[in-house]
Write a protein that holds these residues in place. Structure first.
Motif, mmCIF file in Angstrom:
data_model
loop_
_atom_site.group_PDB
_atom_site.id
_atom_site.type_symbol
_atom_site.label_atom_id
_atom_site.label_comp_id
_atom_site.label_asym_id
_atom_site.label_seq_id
_atom_site.Cartn_x
_atom_site.Cartn_y
_atom_site.Cartn_z
ATOM 1 N N ALA A 1 -6.831 2.973 7.301
ATOM 2 C CA ALA A 1 -7.911 3.575 6.510
ATOM 3 C C ALA A 1 -9.266 3.458 7.182
ATOM 4 O O ALA A 1 -10.205 4.171 6.818
ATOM 5 C CB ALA A 1 -7.962 2.945 5.129
ATOM 6 N N LEU A 2 -9.380 2.567 8.170
ATOM 7 C CA LEU A 2 -10.652 2.407 8.874
ATOM 8 C C LEU A 2 -10.922 3.531 9.874
ATOM 9 O O LEU A 2 -12.033 3.633 10.399
ATOM 10 C CB LEU A 2 -10.686 1.063 9.606
ATOM 11 C CG LEU A 2 -10.909 -0.163 8.714
ATOM 12 C CD1 LEU A 2 -10.632 -1.441 9.496
ATOM 13 C CD2 LEU A 2 -12.331 -0.177 8.167
ATOM 14 N N VAL A 3 -9.917 4.355 10.141
ATOM 15 C CA VAL A 3 -10.113 5.407 11.145
ATOM 16 C C VAL A 3 -9.738 6.796 10.636
ATOM 17 O O VAL A 3 -9.857 7.766 11.373
ATOM 18 C CB VAL A 3 -9.321 5.103 12.442
ATOM 19 C CG1 VAL A 3 -9.826 3.830 13.093
ATOM 20 C CG2 VAL A 3 -7.826 5.004 12.167
ATOM 21 N N VAL A 4 -9.279 6.924 9.390
ATOM 22 C CA VAL A 4 -8.887 8.246 8.893
ATOM 23 C C VAL A 4 -10.117 9.118 8.667
ATOM 24 O O VAL A 4 -11.240 8.632 8.534
ATOM 25 C CB VAL A 4 -8.079 8.154 7.579
ATOM 26 C CG1 VAL A 4 -6.746 7.475 7.807
ATOM 27 C CG2 VAL A 4 -8.890 7.451 6.491
ATOM 28 N N GLY A 5 -9.869 10.425 8.623
ATOM 29 C CA GLY A 5 -10.925 11.378 8.355
ATOM 30 C C GLY A 5 -10.363 12.555 7.584
ATOM 31 O O GLY A 5 -9.198 12.545 7.155
ATOM 32 N N PRO A 6 -11.154 13.603 7.392
ATOM 33 C CA PRO A 6 -10.707 14.766 6.621
ATOM 34 C C PRO A 6 -9.416 15.395 7.142
ATOM 35 O O PRO A 6 -8.638 15.954 6.352
ATOM 36 C CB PRO A 6 -11.887 15.734 6.744
ATOM 37 C CG PRO A 6 -13.075 14.849 6.947
ATOM 38 C CD PRO A 6 -12.572 13.714 7.778
ATOM 39 N N ALA A 7 -9.172 15.312 8.443
ATOM 40 C CA ALA A 7 -7.945 15.896 8.991
ATOM 41 C C ALA A 7 -6.703 15.250 8.395
ATOM 42 O O ALA A 7 -5.666 15.904 8.233
ATOM 43 C CB ALA A 7 -7.930 15.750 10.516
ATOM 44 N N GLU A 8 -6.808 13.956 8.067
ATOM 45 C CA GLU A 8 -5.657 13.245 7.500
ATOM 46 C C GLU A 8 -5.646 13.248 5.967
ATOM 47 O O GLU A 8 -4.581 13.351 5.349
ATOM 48 C CB GLU A 8 -5.643 11.783 7.971
ATOM 49 C CG GLU A 8 -5.416 11.584 9.455
ATOM 50 C CD GLU A 8 -6.703 11.662 10.254
ATOM 51 O OE1 GLU A 8 -6.620 11.735 11.488
ATOM 52 O OE2 GLU A 8 -7.798 11.650 9.638
ATOM 53 N N ILE A 9 -6.812 13.129 5.350
ATOM 54 C CA ILE A 9 -6.843 12.921 3.899
ATOM 55 C C ILE A 9 -7.293 14.143 3.109
ATOM 56 O O ILE A 9 -7.245 14.132 1.875
ATOM 57 C CB ILE A 9 -7.754 11.728 3.531
ATOM 58 C CG1 ILE A 9 -9.209 11.997 3.947
ATOM 59 C CG2 ILE A 9 -7.230 10.453 4.169
ATOM 60 C CD1 ILE A 9 -10.172 10.886 3.528
ATOM 61 N N GLY A 10 -7.724 15.201 3.801
ATOM 62 C CA GLY A 10 -8.155 16.392 3.085
ATOM 63 C C GLY A 10 -9.508 16.210 2.428
ATOM 64 O O GLY A 10 -10.406 15.569 2.987
ATOM 65 N N THR A 11 -9.636 16.734 1.206
ATOM 66 C CA THR A 11 -10.932 16.714 0.515
ATOM 67 C C THR A 11 -10.809 16.112 -0.882
ATOM 68 O O THR A 11 -11.046 16.786 -1.894
ATOM 69 C CB THR A 11 -11.506 18.137 0.417
ATOM 70 O OG1 THR A 11 -10.538 18.989 -0.246
ATOM 71 C CG2 THR A 11 -11.817 18.704 1.790
ATOM 72 N N PRO A 12 -10.441 14.833 -0.976
ATOM 73 C CA PRO A 12 -10.342 14.197 -2.297
ATOM 74 C C PRO A 12 -11.709 14.086 -2.950
ATOM 75 O O PRO A 12 -12.731 13.953 -2.271
ATOM 76 C CB PRO A 12 -9.767 12.818 -1.974
ATOM 77 C CG PRO A 12 -10.225 12.545 -0.579
ATOM 78 C CD PRO A 12 -10.183 13.883 0.112
ATOM 79 N N SER A 13 -11.721 14.118 -4.283
ATOM 80 C CA SER A 13 -12.995 13.990 -5.001
ATOM 81 C C SER A 13 -13.177 12.606 -5.604
ATOM 82 O O SER A 13 -14.270 12.267 -6.052
ATOM 83 C CB SER A 13 -13.085 15.049 -6.102
ATOM 84 O OG SER A 13 -11.959 14.962 -6.967
ATOM 85 N N ALA A 14 -12.108 11.808 -5.615
ATOM 86 C CA ALA A 14 -12.188 10.460 -6.180
ATOM 87 C C ALA A 14 -11.371 9.492 -5.337
ATOM 88 O O ALA A 14 -10.416 9.892 -4.660
ATOM 89 C CB ALA A 14 -11.678 10.447 -7.612
ATOM 90 N N CYS A 15 -11.761 8.227 -5.389
ATOM 91 C CA CYS A 15 -11.000 7.169 -4.729
ATOM 92 C C CYS A 15 -10.666 6.113 -5.779
ATOM 93 O O CYS A 15 -11.569 5.577 -6.425
ATOM 94 C CB CYS A 15 -11.802 6.544 -3.593
ATOM 95 S SG CYS A 15 -10.958 5.179 -2.745
ATOM 96 N N VAL A 16 -9.388 5.856 -5.953
ATOM 97 C CA VAL A 16 -8.932 4.818 -6.874
ATOM 98 C C VAL A 16 -7.943 3.969 -6.093
ATOM 99 O O VAL A 16 -6.922 4.479 -5.623
ATOM 100 C CB VAL A 16 -8.262 5.404 -8.129
ATOM 101 C CG1 VAL A 16 -7.826 4.285 -9.075
ATOM 102 C CG2 VAL A 16 -9.213 6.357 -8.844
ATOM 103 N N ALA A 17 -8.243 2.685 -5.924
ATOM 104 C CA ALA A 17 -7.417 1.897 -5.016
ATOM 105 C C ALA A 17 -7.556 0.407 -5.251
ATOM 106 O O ALA A 17 -8.594 -0.073 -5.713
ATOM 107 C CB ALA A 17 -7.807 2.211 -3.562
ATOM 108 N N ASN A 18 -6.491 -0.295 -4.924
ATOM 109 C CA ASN A 18 -6.522 -1.743 -4.781
ATOM 110 C C ASN A 18 -6.718 -1.982 -3.292
ATOM 111 O O ASN A 18 -5.757 -2.018 -2.524
ATOM 112 C CB ASN A 18 -5.207 -2.354 -5.282
ATOM 113 C CG ASN A 18 -5.089 -3.830 -4.978
ATOM 114 O OD1 ASN A 18 -6.088 -4.517 -4.750
ATOM 115 N ND2 ASN A 18 -3.862 -4.331 -4.949
ATOM 116 N N LEU A 19 -7.970 -2.101 -2.868
ATOM 117 C CA LEU A 19 -8.277 -2.164 -1.436
ATOM 118 C C LEU A 19 -7.780 -3.470 -0.826
ATOM 119 O O LEU A 19 -7.867 -4.534 -1.464
ATOM 120 C CB LEU A 19 -9.783 -2.040 -1.209
ATOM 121 C CG LEU A 19 -10.416 -0.693 -1.555
ATOM 122 C CD1 LEU A 19 -11.920 -0.740 -1.270
ATOM 123 C CD2 LEU A 19 -9.780 0.452 -0.770
#
Length: 271
Positions: A98-116
């Motif tokens: 997750a420290l190196v991902v970008g839009p190419a991998e994750i698309g265009t999410p509008s929210a982040c919900v996570a147990n980081l």
């Protein structure tokens, strides 16, 4: 969750900050507290065995999950197919850091919900806010002390670099505690929820990198005045005094008294 882990021959590792949420009421509570719009595209980091993922899918959301562990990433589609077959088409897992991902991998999410993952929670959150401008809000679970730092206002005891940098992107607030017994294995620290809502950064001719450099310098020597702490940033004291005056900053203040607007003004005053 335990049976899934057993079938995979998996033991949670401290190296990857793996503490899996095994209480269904907790994941439902997190989804409710996230304040998501109907069928929102949600980014989840560190889905682990999929408990929060299933709760998000059950509410009709589209989920893109970023998982660094190849065993867990490979197992997630089968878990979704078994426990939420009707929502399988709304789920995608990305095997990545997750420290190196970008839009190419994750698309265009509008929210982040996570147990980081607790060992990298702050850099992951800041990275995602930087590379994914479509993220407009979110709710993340982090170590309780980290939650305090992220949400701290200027002048408070826990205010520091994470607080100031997070404020560049968003309004951040504490959104409640999480007990230790909802995790497997139970962590040795308390946990908390942090909610954020994106906002425009302060107006300044300086870049984000320049503003963050000022923040780093200001907190490198917490007990010193801002004039002393910024001496490495601008070694020439006469120039530093001019910058402080132009930004309207009292040179006798300490860095922890300055908000993101003041840091932006300082960086901009060099232009």
């Amino acid at each position: 969750m335990r049976s899934l882990a057993a079938s995979l021959g998996l033991r949670p590792t401290k190296q990857r900050g793996q503490n899996f949420v095994i209480d269904p009421n907790t994941v439902r509570r997190i989804v409710r507290a996230a304040g998501l719009s109907p069928a929102e595209h949600v980014l989840e980091v560190g889905p682990g065995l999929g408990s929060l993922t299933l709760a998000l899918l059950a509410e009709g959301h589209r989920v893109t999950a970023v998982e660094i562990d190849p065993v867990l990433a490979a197992a997630l589609p089968s878990t979704i197919a078994s426990y939420a077959p009707g929502q399988a088409a709304s789920f995608e897992v990305v095997l990545a850091d997750a420290l190196v991902v970008g839009p190419a991998e994750i698309g265009t999410p509008s929210a982040c919900v996570a147990n980081l993952p607790y060992n990298v929670a702050v850099p992951v959150l800041l990275h995602l806010l930087e590379v994914s401008p479509t993220l407009r809000h979110g709710l993340v679970m982090v170590q309780s002390e980290v939650a305090d730092r992220l949400a701290a206002p200027p002048g408070s005891r826990t205010y520091g670099v994470p607080s100031a940098k997070a404020a560049w992107y968003a309004e951040v607030r504490r959104a409640g505690p999480i007990g230790r017994n909802v995790f497997w294995p139970a962590p040795n620290v308390d946990s908390g929820l942090v909610a954020f809502t994106r906002r425009e950064p302060p107006a300044t001719p300086a870049s984000r990198e320049e503003v963050f450099a000022v923040i780093d310098a200001a907190f490198s020597q917490r007990r010193k005045t801002i004039r002393s702490a910024l001496a490495r940033w601008i070694p020439d004291r006469s120039v530093l005094d001019e910058v402080l005056a132009k930004a309207g900053i009292d040179p006798g203040l300490r860095g922890e008294m300055l908000g993101i607007e003041e840091f932006a003004a300082l960086a901009g005053a060099r232009h």
